[in-house]
Design a protein around this motif. Structure first.
Motif, PDB file in Angstrom:
ATOM      1  N   VAL A   1       0.834  -1.207   0.000  1.00  0.00           N
ATOM      2  CA  VAL A   1       0.000   0.000   0.000  1.00  0.00           C
ATOM      3  C   VAL A   1       0.869   1.258   0.000  1.00  0.00           C
ATOM      4  O   VAL A   1       0.820   2.058  -0.938  1.00  0.00           O
ATOM      5  N   LEU A   2       1.656   1.458   1.030  1.00  0.00           N
ATOM      6  CA  LEU A   2       2.475   2.670   1.132  1.00  0.00           C
ATOM      7  C   LEU A   2       3.755   2.620   0.296  1.00  0.00           C
ATOM      8  O   LEU A   2       4.294   3.663  -0.059  1.00  0.00           O
ATOM      9  N   GLU A   3       4.249   1.399   0.023  1.00  0.00           N
ATOM     10  CA  GLU A   3       5.539   1.231  -0.655  1.00  0.00           C
ATOM     11  C   GLU A   3       6.589   2.113   0.015  1.00  0.00           C
ATOM     12  O   GLU A   3       7.322   2.862  -0.619  1.00  0.00           O
ATOM     13  N   SER A   4       6.650   2.016   1.332  1.00  0.00           N
ATOM     14  CA  SER A   4       7.455   2.939   2.131  1.00  0.00           C
ATOM     15  C   SER A   4       8.966   2.787   1.942  1.00  0.00           C
ATOM     16  O   SER A   4       9.699   3.743   2.210  1.00  0.00           O
ATOM     17  N   ALA A   5       9.435   1.641   1.462  1.00  0.00           N
ATOM     18  CA  ALA A   5      10.874   1.516   1.193  1.00  0.00           C
ATOM     19  C   ALA A   5      11.278   2.464   0.064  1.00  0.00           C
ATOM     20  O   ALA A   5      12.350   3.073   0.094  1.00  0.00           O
ATOM     21  N   GLU A   6      10.408   2.631  -0.923  1.00  0.00           N
ATOM     22  CA  GLU A   6      10.676   3.528  -2.047  1.00  0.00           C
ATOM     23  C   GLU A   6      10.206   4.957  -1.784  1.00  0.00           C
ATOM     24  O   GLU A   6      10.787   5.923  -2.273  1.00  0.00           O
ATOM     25  N   PHE A   7       9.123   5.108  -1.006  1.00  0.00           N
ATOM     26  CA  PHE A   7       8.533   6.416  -0.718  1.00  0.00           C
ATOM     27  C   PHE A   7       8.428   6.595   0.793  1.00  0.00           C
ATOM     28  O   PHE A   7       7.352   6.424   1.372  1.00  0.00           O
ATOM     29  N   PRO A   8       9.543   6.917   1.465  1.00  0.00           N
ATOM     30  CA  PRO A   8       9.566   6.934   2.935  1.00  0.00           C
ATOM     31  C   PRO A   8       8.854   8.114   3.602  1.00  0.00           C
ATOM     32  O   PRO A   8       8.666   8.093   4.805  1.00  0.00           O
ATOM     33  N   ARG A   9       8.446   9.121   2.848  1.00  0.00           N
ATOM     34  CA  ARG A   9       7.819  10.294   3.440  1.00  0.00           C
ATOM     35  C   ARG A   9       6.453  10.564   2.812  1.00  0.00           C
ATOM     36  O   ARG A   9       6.250  10.377   1.610  1.00  0.00           O
ATOM     37  N   ILE A  10       5.535  11.039   3.631  1.00  0.00           N
ATOM     38  CA  ILE A  10       4.253  11.572   3.192  1.00  0.00           C
ATOM     39  C   ILE A  10       4.314  13.049   3.554  1.00  0.00           C
ATOM     40  O   ILE A  10       4.589  13.397   4.705  1.00  0.00           O
ATOM     41  N   VAL A  11       4.084  13.928   2.581  1.00  0.00           N
ATOM     42  CA  VAL A  11       4.305  15.358   2.795  1.00  0.00           C
ATOM     43  C   VAL A  11       3.045  16.144   2.428  1.00  0.00           C
ATOM     44  O   VAL A  11       2.468  15.946   1.361  1.00  0.00           O
ATOM     45  N   PHE A  12       2.654  17.036   3.334  1.00  0.00           N
ATOM     46  CA  PHE A  12       1.576  17.975   3.057  1.00  0.00           C
ATOM     47  C   PHE A  12       2.186  19.368   2.989  1.00  0.00           C
ATOM     48  O   PHE A  12       2.887  19.780   3.911  1.00  0.00           O
ATOM     49  N   ARG A  13       1.927  20.073   1.882  1.00  0.00           N
ATOM     50  CA  ARG A  13       2.421  21.434   1.701  1.00  0.00           C
ATOM     51  C   ARG A  13       1.225  22.390   1.664  1.00  0.00           C
ATOM     52  O   ARG A  13       0.510  22.429   0.672  1.00  0.00           O
ATOM     53  N   PRO A  14       1.018  23.137   2.747  1.00  0.00           N
ATOM     54  CA  PRO A  14      -0.127  24.051   2.787  1.00  0.00           C
ATOM     55  C   PRO A  14       0.057  25.214   1.819  1.00  0.00           C
ATOM     56  O   PRO A  14       1.177  25.657   1.566  1.00  0.00           O
ATOM     57  N   GLN A  15      -1.075  25.674   1.280  1.00  0.00           N
ATOM     58  CA  GLN A  15      -1.064  26.821   0.382  1.00  0.00           C
ATOM     59  C   GLN A  15      -1.962  27.953   0.872  1.00  0.00           C
ATOM     60  O   GLN A  15      -1.747  29.095   0.523  1.00  0.00           O
ATOM     61  N   GLU A  16      -2.977  27.592   1.653  1.00  0.00           N
ATOM     62  CA  GLU A  16      -3.925  28.607   2.098  1.00  0.00           C
ATOM     63  C   GLU A  16      -4.556  28.174   3.420  1.00  0.00           C
ATOM     64  O   GLU A  16      -4.840  27.001   3.625  1.00  0.00           O
ATOM     65  N   VAL A  17      -4.752  29.146   4.304  1.00  0.00           N
ATOM     66  CA  VAL A  17      -5.468  28.900   5.547  1.00  0.00           C
ATOM     67  C   VAL A  17      -6.602  29.918   5.632  1.00  0.00           C
ATOM     68  O   VAL A  17      -6.424  31.089   5.294  1.00  0.00           O
ATOM     69  N   ARG A  18      -7.759  29.427   6.035  1.00  0.00           N
ATOM     70  CA  ARG A  18      -8.938  30.302   6.141  1.00  0.00           C
ATOM     71  C   ARG A  18      -9.574  30.074   7.505  1.00  0.00           C
ATOM     72  O   ARG A  18      -9.832  28.936   7.898  1.00  0.00           O
ATOM     73  N   VAL A  19      -9.828  31.159   8.225  1.00  0.00           N
ATOM     74  CA  VAL A  19     -10.497  31.066   9.519  1.00  0.00           C
ATOM     75  C   VAL A  19     -11.994  30.964   9.255  1.00  0.00           C
ATOM     76  O   VAL A  19     -12.579  31.816   8.592  1.00  0.00           O
ATOM     77  N   LEU A  20     -12.626  29.902   9.775  1.00  0.00           N
ATOM     78  CA  LEU A  20     -14.059  29.688   9.600  1.00  0.00           C
ATOM     79  C   LEU A  20     -14.856  30.297  10.744  1.00  0.00           C
ATOM     80  O   LEU A  20     -15.944  30.816  10.555  1.00  0.00           O
ATOM     81  N   GLU A  21     -14.290  30.206  11.950  1.00  0.00           N
ATOM     82  CA  GLU A  21     -14.952  30.734  13.144  1.00  0.00           C
ATOM     83  C   GLU A  21     -13.876  31.004  14.179  1.00  0.00           C
ATOM     84  O   GLU A  21     -12.914  30.251  14.308  1.00  0.00           O
ATOM     85  N   ARG A  22     -14.059  32.066  14.940  1.00  0.00           N
ATOM     86  CA  ARG A  22     -13.090  32.413  15.982  1.00  0.00           C
ATOM     87  C   ARG A  22     -13.848  32.743  17.262  1.00  0.00           C
ATOM     88  O   ARG A  22     -14.166  33.901  17.514  1.00  0.00           O
ATOM     89  N   PRO A  23     -14.144  31.720  18.091  1.00  0.00           N
ATOM     90  CA  PRO A  23     -14.909  31.959  19.310  1.00  0.00           C
ATOM     91  C   PRO A  23     -14.158  32.772  20.365  1.00  0.00           C
ATOM     92  O   PRO A  23     -14.777  33.380  21.227  1.00  0.00           O
TER      93      PRO A  23
END
Length: 188
Positions: free
Chosen positions: A82-104
């Motif tokens: 499934v992950l093929e982690s020997a070949e692909f050892p990292r999972i990376v998320f690169r954020p591009q935008e953050v939006r505040v939906l609610e701020r109590p």
């Protein structure tokens, strides 16, 4: 928005840096007659964001080789097929935008973070909603979202006896430090 979430030169950036030892990604996967639960270690995480404009950059890196369900045979299958982690050892998320939906309150917000997920050499847009808050321990991030791994091209290990859901639920509980305007820790 700037390409790949790079903040424009004039943007004022706040920075959230995750503490890997205090940050956890857990997963839950439905399967015939049982539910699989596991964990993926956070290797590092840093998100820079413009609180006024919403642009974000940085990356959250997971150690795919450390993913574990606690059962050796199942973990070998997960890593090899499934992950093929020997070949692909990292999972990376690169954020591009953050939006505040609610701020109590000043120290708490519901947010939506959009960006690019790279898993097994494949790249997908990803948006997640979560909650962030600050207290004496630091800056907390919590979110839960479905990940359609089969749609993303990862191996479905279902067979005639075992049926596995095509979507895995991911839970992120992270702790870190928030620096406002990249000058110093945010006041509580």
């Amino acid at each position: 928005m700037a390409p790949w979430g790079v903040l424009p030169a004039a943007a004022v950036a706040d920075v959230l840096t995750l503490e890997p030892a205090q940050s956890f990604v857990t997963f839950t996967l439905g399967a015939t007659l049982h539910t699989v639960k596991g964990r993926i270690p956070v290797e590092r995480g840093r998100i820079e964001f413009d609180p006024a404009g919403g642009a974000a950059s940085g990356e959250i890196v997971l150690d795919a080789t450390g993913a574990s369900t606690g059962i050796d045979a199942r973990d070998r299958e997960m890593h090899q097929r499934v992950l093929e982690s020997a070949e692909f050892p990292r999972i990376v998320f690169r954020p591009q935008e953050v939006r505040v939906l609610e701020r109590p309150s000043r120290d708490e917000a519901s947010v939506e973070l959009a960006g690019i997920l790279e898993i097994r050499g494949l790249v997908f847009p990803l948006g997640v909603k979560g909650r962030v808050w600050r207290d004496d321990a630091g800056a907390h991030v919590s979110c839960r979202f479905p990940a359609p791994y089969v749609t993303w091209g990862l191996k479905d290990v279902s067979n005639f006896l075992l049926k596995v859901e095509p979507v895995v639920e991911l839970d992120i509980d992270a702790l870190g430090a928030l620096f406002v305007d990249a000058d110093g820790p945010a006041p509580n």
